[in-house]
Design a protein around this motif. Sequence first.
Motif, PDB file in Angstrom:
ATOM      1  N   PRO A 156      36.525 -21.697  -0.774  1.00  0.00           N
ATOM      2  CA  PRO A 156      35.767 -22.499  -1.740  1.00  0.00           C
ATOM      3  C   PRO A 156      36.049 -23.987  -1.546  1.00  0.00           C
ATOM      4  O   PRO A 156      37.205 -24.406  -1.484  1.00  0.00           O
ATOM      5  CB  PRO A 156      36.295 -21.998  -3.097  1.00  0.00           C
ATOM      6  N   THR A 157      34.993 -24.767  -1.418  1.00  0.00           N
ATOM      7  CA  THR A 157      35.097 -26.201  -1.122  1.00  0.00           C
ATOM      8  C   THR A 157      34.465 -26.963  -2.279  1.00  0.00           C
ATOM      9  O   THR A 157      33.255 -27.183  -2.314  1.00  0.00           O
ATOM     10  CB  THR A 157      34.404 -26.523   0.219  1.00  0.00           C
ATOM     11  N   MET A 158      35.287 -27.318  -3.246  1.00  0.00           N
ATOM     12  CA  MET A 158      34.824 -27.885  -4.509  1.00  0.00           C
ATOM     13  C   MET A 158      34.570 -29.385  -4.371  1.00  0.00           C
ATOM     14  O   MET A 158      35.447 -30.138  -3.958  1.00  0.00           O
ATOM     15  CB  MET A 158      35.873 -27.629  -5.596  1.00  0.00           C
ATOM     16  N   LYS A 159      33.378 -29.832  -4.742  1.00  0.00           N
ATOM     17  CA  LYS A 159      33.005 -31.237  -4.625  1.00  0.00           C
ATOM     18  C   LYS A 159      33.200 -31.959  -5.960  1.00  0.00           C
ATOM     19  O   LYS A 159      32.717 -31.512  -7.002  1.00  0.00           O
ATOM     20  CB  LYS A 159      31.549 -31.369  -4.183  1.00  0.00           C
ATOM     21  N   ILE A 160      33.887 -33.103  -5.898  1.00  0.00           N
ATOM     22  CA  ILE A 160      34.176 -33.914  -7.081  1.00  0.00           C
ATOM     23  C   ILE A 160      33.544 -35.283  -6.865  1.00  0.00           C
ATOM     24  O   ILE A 160      33.887 -35.997  -5.911  1.00  0.00           O
ATOM     25  CB  ILE A 160      35.690 -34.059  -7.305  1.00  0.00           C
ATOM     26  N   SER A 161      32.605 -35.658  -7.716  1.00  0.00           N
ATOM     27  CA  SER A 161      31.908 -36.933  -7.540  1.00  0.00           C
ATOM     28  C   SER A 161      32.728 -38.087  -8.096  1.00  0.00           C
ATOM     29  O   SER A 161      33.396 -37.964  -9.127  1.00  0.00           O
ATOM     30  CB  SER A 161      30.536 -36.897  -8.214  1.00  0.00           C
ATOM     31  N   THR A 162      32.642 -39.214  -7.412  1.00  0.00           N
ATOM     32  CA  THR A 162      33.339 -40.419  -7.870  1.00  0.00           C
ATOM     33  C   THR A 162      32.542 -41.161  -8.936  1.00  0.00           C
ATOM     34  O   THR A 162      33.097 -41.995  -9.647  1.00  0.00           O
ATOM     35  CB  THR A 162      33.580 -41.383  -6.699  1.00  0.00           C
ATOM     36  N   ASN A 163      31.250 -40.881  -9.034  1.00  0.00           N
ATOM     37  CA  ASN A 163      30.388 -41.614  -9.966  1.00  0.00           C
ATOM     38  C   ASN A 163      29.403 -40.652 -10.621  1.00  0.00           C
ATOM     39  O   ASN A 163      28.987 -39.657 -10.026  1.00  0.00           O
ATOM     40  CB  ASN A 163      29.657 -42.755  -9.243  1.00  0.00           C
ATOM     41  N   THR A 164      29.020 -40.973 -11.835  1.00  0.00           N
ATOM     42  CA  THR A 164      28.149 -40.098 -12.625  1.00  0.00           C
ATOM     43  C   THR A 164      26.734 -39.990 -12.064  1.00  0.00           C
ATOM     44  O   THR A 164      26.155 -38.898 -12.078  1.00  0.00           O
ATOM     45  CB  THR A 164      28.131 -40.569 -14.081  1.00  0.00           C
ATOM     46  N   PRO A 165      26.114 -41.078 -11.559  1.00  0.00           N
ATOM     47  CA  PRO A 165      24.759 -40.925 -11.010  1.00  0.00           C
ATOM     48  C   PRO A 165      24.679 -39.875  -9.901  1.00  0.00           C
ATOM     49  O   PRO A 165      23.685 -39.142  -9.813  1.00  0.00           O
ATOM     50  CB  PRO A 165      24.431 -42.329 -10.489  1.00  0.00           C
ATOM     51  N   LEU A 166      25.690 -39.774  -9.052  1.00  0.00           N
ATOM     52  CA  LEU A 166      25.684 -38.754  -8.004  1.00  0.00           C
ATOM     53  C   LEU A 166      25.726 -37.360  -8.617  1.00  0.00           C
ATOM     54  O   LEU A 166      24.986 -36.460  -8.195  1.00  0.00           O
ATOM     55  CB  LEU A 166      26.876 -38.953  -7.064  1.00  0.00           C
ATOM     56  N   PHE A 167      26.576 -37.169  -9.605  1.00  0.00           N
ATOM     57  CA  PHE A 167      26.680 -35.869 -10.279  1.00  0.00           C
ATOM     58  C   PHE A 167      25.347 -35.480 -10.901  1.00  0.00           C
ATOM     59  O   PHE A 167      24.915 -34.324 -10.823  1.00  0.00           O
ATOM     60  CB  PHE A 167      27.770 -35.944 -11.345  1.00  0.00           C
TER      61      PHE A 167
END
Length: 492
Positions: free
Chosen positions: A422-433
């Motif tokens: 499992p490769t969990m992605k964590i965004s640095t900024n809200t617009p990307l999320f």
Amino acid sequence: MDYIKINPADNVAVALQDLSKGAVVEGVTLSMDIPRGHKIVLHDLKAGENVVKYGFPIGHVTRDAAAGTMVDHTCIKTNLEGLLDYSYQPALVDIPEASVKRTFKGFRRADGQVGVRNQIWVIPNVGCVNGICQTIVERFKAEIAGKEGSVDAVVAFPHNYGCSQLGADHENTRTVLADMVHHPNAGGVLVVSLGCENNQLDAFRELVGPVDESRVRMFVTQKVDDEIEYGLQQLREIFAVCSKDERVDVPVSELRVGLKCGGSDGLSGITANPLLGVFSDWIVAQGGTTVLTEVPEMFGAETILMNRCQDVATFDQTVHLINDFKEYFMKQGMPVYENPSPGNKAGGISTLEEKSLGCTQKCGKSIVRGVLKYGERLSVKGLNLLSAPGNDLVASTALASCGCQIVLFTTGRGTPFGTFVPTMKISTNTPLFEKKGSWIDFNAGVLAQGEPMADVAARFVDFVLAAASGAPVNNEKNGWREIAIFKSGVTL
């Protein structure tokens, strides 16, 4: 919160959102628009003067830069060059043992390892049988539809290697594939060989060593009449065993988590990477393990890691980790410090020092307990450093190969891939999320909007433990699973 000055010693601030000309930052009026993630000059800088961020120089300006303007890759040059001499100056922060111990639901394997998934993997011993492996998997998945039991995926992992390789490249392929056979996320493994490849199956069996033959099977396609039917029968027998596996309560001390970033932006070192740093220290306090890699993205911040090594021997290993990769660049005739990428620069990262100081925040403040060669499997708990390049899929594969059950991947630009865990992605900024909800699993951008780190970290711990207990992350939901093996030499 519109901007942040990260360290009192900094002579730049970072825009946390797009700022317009005329806005005031640290008493300085902006003379131009500043995009989110980019650096704002807080006092006049003369050509050649260092830009300071995170409390460290990240390069020098190549022309005068007035207060209230933006400095980016067009006017900053790295201070890094060549090989360096290092001395051990320990600055150790011992993370105390957690008073409250957490658990997750994992699969306890016979060899003592713990998996966070119960999957069946079909691994080609050579790229020539990729299609056969895919066909076997597709037919088997149709056959067991609705009868999966505890098996959450059956996956083939095609690759281009296993033949026409020499030296280190050949050994890298063999080692990574052998690591996969032993990985605890696989309840069962089928290795498929062609028969005439360099990666001969008998030699590969010897490298793999003892296995549970009810769960791990290998065969040579050139030696059977119908390789598809033969492979299917092997999977049926493997499935009969591993589909009965059950999740049990497991202490977090059994978790091994890889730390990775890619498509970074100017907020990576302010939101998502510090969040992973807090999480890494939490895992260590629980008695667990985290692994930091991307050696070329340690350049410029390597002394911070070196001085966190537990002893001189570990320090010496870290020096070799760094210098071996620099020498690799130089042997290839490539510039050692040709980084960051175009996407990094567009997001506000201007030099390798800046990228590295943000990148290394993923490992928190813990003491470095181990240093791993490429393909080497974990043996020491706590924070480890791993030799692998910055390339997203190669590095993530290496993290999984060393034994990590999960890879945590921070990104400011967005990336959809997943490796064989499992490769969990964590965004640095809200617009990307908000834009890429099918890629991003967790939003660290709320830190730039004022949510306290303690609150975000508590939610993140719960999120990761839920994933470790079986909740699928986006790369799994989308079926995006790949491997990439490090290659540096000749192809015959």
